[in-house]
Design a protein around this motif. Structure first.
Motif, short mmCIF file in Angstrom:
data_model
loop_
_atom_site.label_atom_id
_atom_site.label_comp_id
_atom_site.label_asym_id
_atom_site.label_seq_id
_atom_site.Cartn_x
_atom_site.Cartn_y
_atom_site.Cartn_z
N LEU A 42 43.78 -63.00 -5.33
CA LEU A 42 44.34 -63.57 -4.10
C LEU A 42 43.31 -64.45 -3.40
N ILE A 43 42.06 -64.03 -3.43
CA ILE A 43 40.98 -64.84 -2.83
C ILE A 43 40.87 -66.18 -3.56
N GLY A 44 40.91 -66.12 -4.88
CA GLY A 44 40.78 -67.34 -5.67
C GLY A 44 41.91 -68.32 -5.42
N LEU A 45 43.14 -67.79 -5.27
CA LEU A 45 44.30 -68.65 -5.12
C LEU A 45 44.50 -69.15 -3.69
N THR A 46 43.83 -68.54 -2.72
CA THR A 46 44.03 -68.94 -1.33
C THR A 46 42.73 -69.45 -0.71
N VAL A 47 41.79 -68.54 -0.48
CA VAL A 47 40.54 -68.91 0.20
C VAL A 47 39.78 -69.99 -0.56
N VAL A 48 39.56 -69.78 -1.85
CA VAL A 48 38.79 -70.74 -2.64
C VAL A 48 39.55 -72.04 -2.82
N SER A 49 40.87 -71.94 -3.09
CA SER A 49 41.66 -73.15 -3.32
C SER A 49 41.68 -74.06 -2.10
N ILE A 50 41.94 -73.47 -0.92
CA ILE A 50 41.96 -74.28 0.30
C ILE A 50 40.55 -74.71 0.67
N VAL A 134 56.23 -80.14 8.47
CA VAL A 134 56.89 -80.09 7.15
C VAL A 134 55.84 -79.93 6.06
N LEU A 135 54.76 -80.73 6.15
CA LEU A 135 53.70 -80.66 5.15
C LEU A 135 52.99 -79.30 5.19
N LEU A 136 52.72 -78.80 6.39
CA LEU A 136 52.06 -77.50 6.52
C LEU A 136 52.95 -76.38 5.99
N SER A 137 54.26 -76.49 6.20
CA SER A 137 55.19 -75.51 5.64
C SER A 137 55.10 -75.51 4.12
N GLY A 138 54.95 -76.71 3.57
CA GLY A 138 54.79 -76.83 2.12
C GLY A 138 53.53 -76.15 1.63
N LEU A 139 52.47 -76.16 2.48
CA LEU A 139 51.22 -75.49 2.12
C LEU A 139 51.44 -73.98 1.98
N ALA A 251 47.49 -80.04 3.27
CA ALA A 251 46.54 -79.58 4.29
C ALA A 251 45.79 -80.73 4.96
N VAL A 252 45.46 -81.77 4.19
CA VAL A 252 44.65 -82.88 4.73
C VAL A 252 45.52 -83.92 5.42
N LEU A 253 46.59 -84.33 4.75
CA LEU A 253 47.45 -85.38 5.31
C LEU A 253 48.15 -84.92 6.59
N SER A 254 48.32 -83.61 6.74
CA SER A 254 49.00 -83.10 7.94
C SER A 254 48.11 -83.14 9.19
N MET A 255 46.79 -83.22 9.01
CA MET A 255 45.88 -83.15 10.15
C MET A 255 46.12 -84.25 11.19
N PRO A 256 46.22 -85.53 10.80
CA PRO A 256 46.39 -86.59 11.81
C PRO A 256 47.63 -86.39 12.67
N GLY A 257 48.74 -86.00 12.05
CA GLY A 257 49.98 -85.82 12.80
C GLY A 257 49.94 -84.65 13.76
N LEU A 258 49.07 -83.67 13.48
CA LEU A 258 48.95 -82.51 14.35
C LEU A 258 48.17 -82.83 15.62
#
Length: 320
Positions: A42-50, A134-139, A251-258
């Motif tokens: 779970l760490i590999g698929l979430t913490v490390v991936s992000i 929408v993008l964050l929901s996709g994350l 995760a990255v593209l959603s930052m400006p809109g937030l």
């Protein structure tokens, strides 16, 4: 001239600090999660991936906070283009890249789907709060699917994750928060340098985000992929790039809109998104329906690299 030197030094120092602090941050976060009893998978698929997208996330966040949305958006889209054209192109020239069945069946089609969703969010040349949500929901959906897929097929890891280092809680927290603080500082230094370069050269911040910033934040992936290929572990390069591209879009593209919703440069959708989509479709076709399914060979590497050179030339001609 002195301003140009300061800007170049800021960009170089920013990239070095960004890469080092991201490594510390990911290591500290993973060790902290492990100390809390969370499973390595779970760490590999979430913490490390992000966490591996932390440099791009922080650069986009800092750019947006300072009102430089074009750098933030250019960083996200440009990094994806660089990952597919430059990173995979160079790596495939060194050694053929095997396409794992998990990638062909799940992650690559999901990347194409996420790319289309991102396009729908950018089509009106506006990135607002709704599009970012929408993008964050996709994350979150992506993380859920990754965990579900991995549990259902433990024999087919979605990505190669190195062993998580065991650290005492104190050291883990130090690396976690120290890495995060350095990430923020180095991202700010890098963004300042990028803005200065754009001003001195008289080019748009979007172009700087698509080139200087995007290539810089993709350099760790390039270095890791080339090193893996030279050591014979070239099978992890494609998975790393596909995963990185998914997180860049969500995760990255959603930052400006937030933090700074607003209109986008019209070239973002008509030129840059279109190129990213074309690379994604090409990569999907090569991975799933090529002459030799299951492998990206040197010919594929030449096509990808040539495509990236053509895109860079296009940007140069438009700014000349």
């Amino acid at each position: 001239m002195s301003s140009a030197i300061y800007a170049i030094v800021a960009i170089i120092v920013g990239f070095i600090l960004l890469t080092w602090s991201a490594d510390r941050f990911v290591g500290g976060a993973a060790a902290t999660a492990r100390n809390w009893g969370i499973s390595p998978m779970l760490i590999g698929l979430t913490v490390v991936s992000i966490g591996t997208s932390a440099p791009e996330i922080l650069v986009s966040l800092m750019s947006a906070i300072q009102g430089h949305t074009d750098i933030a958006v250019g960083n996200a889209i440009g990094s994806n283009i660089a990952n597919m054209g430059l990173v995979l192109g160079v790596t495939a020239l060194i050694a053929p890249l095997p396409v794992k069945s998990a990638l062909a069946k799940r992650e690559i089609p999901w990347l194409l789907f996420v790319t289309l969703i991102a396009g729908a969010c950018l089509a009106n040349n506006y990135l607002g709060l709704m599009e970012s949500l929408v993008l964050l929901s996709g994350l979150f959906i992506t993380l859920y699917l990754m965990v579900t897929w991995q549990k259902a097929h433990p024999e087919e890891p979605l990505a190669e994750v190195e062993d998580i280092e065991a650290l005492p809680s104190g050291k883990a927290y130090l690396e976690l928060f120290g890495g995060l603080i350095l990430l923020l500082i180095s991202a700010r230094i890098l963004v300042w340098g990028a803005i200065e370069i754009a001003t001195l050269l008289g080019v748009s911040e979007l172009i700087v985000g698509l080139t200087v910033v995007a290539i810089g934040t993709s350099l760790p992936e390039l270095a890791a992929s080339v090193a893996s290929a030279l050591r014979g572990h070239h099978d992890i390069a494609l998975g790393n790039v596909v995963g990185s591209n998914i997180f860049n879009l969500l995760a990255v593209l959603s930052m400006p809109g937030l933090v700074a919703p607003g209109p986008l440069n019209e070239s973002v959708f008509s030129r840059d998104y279109s190129v990213m989509l074309a690379f994604t479709v090409l990569l999907t076709a090569m991975a799933m329906f090529g002459k030799k399914p299951g492998t990206l060979g040197r010919f594929a590497g030449i096509i990808l690299l040539a495509g990236y050179v053509c895109y860079g030339t296009w940007l140069y001609v438009q700014t000349a």
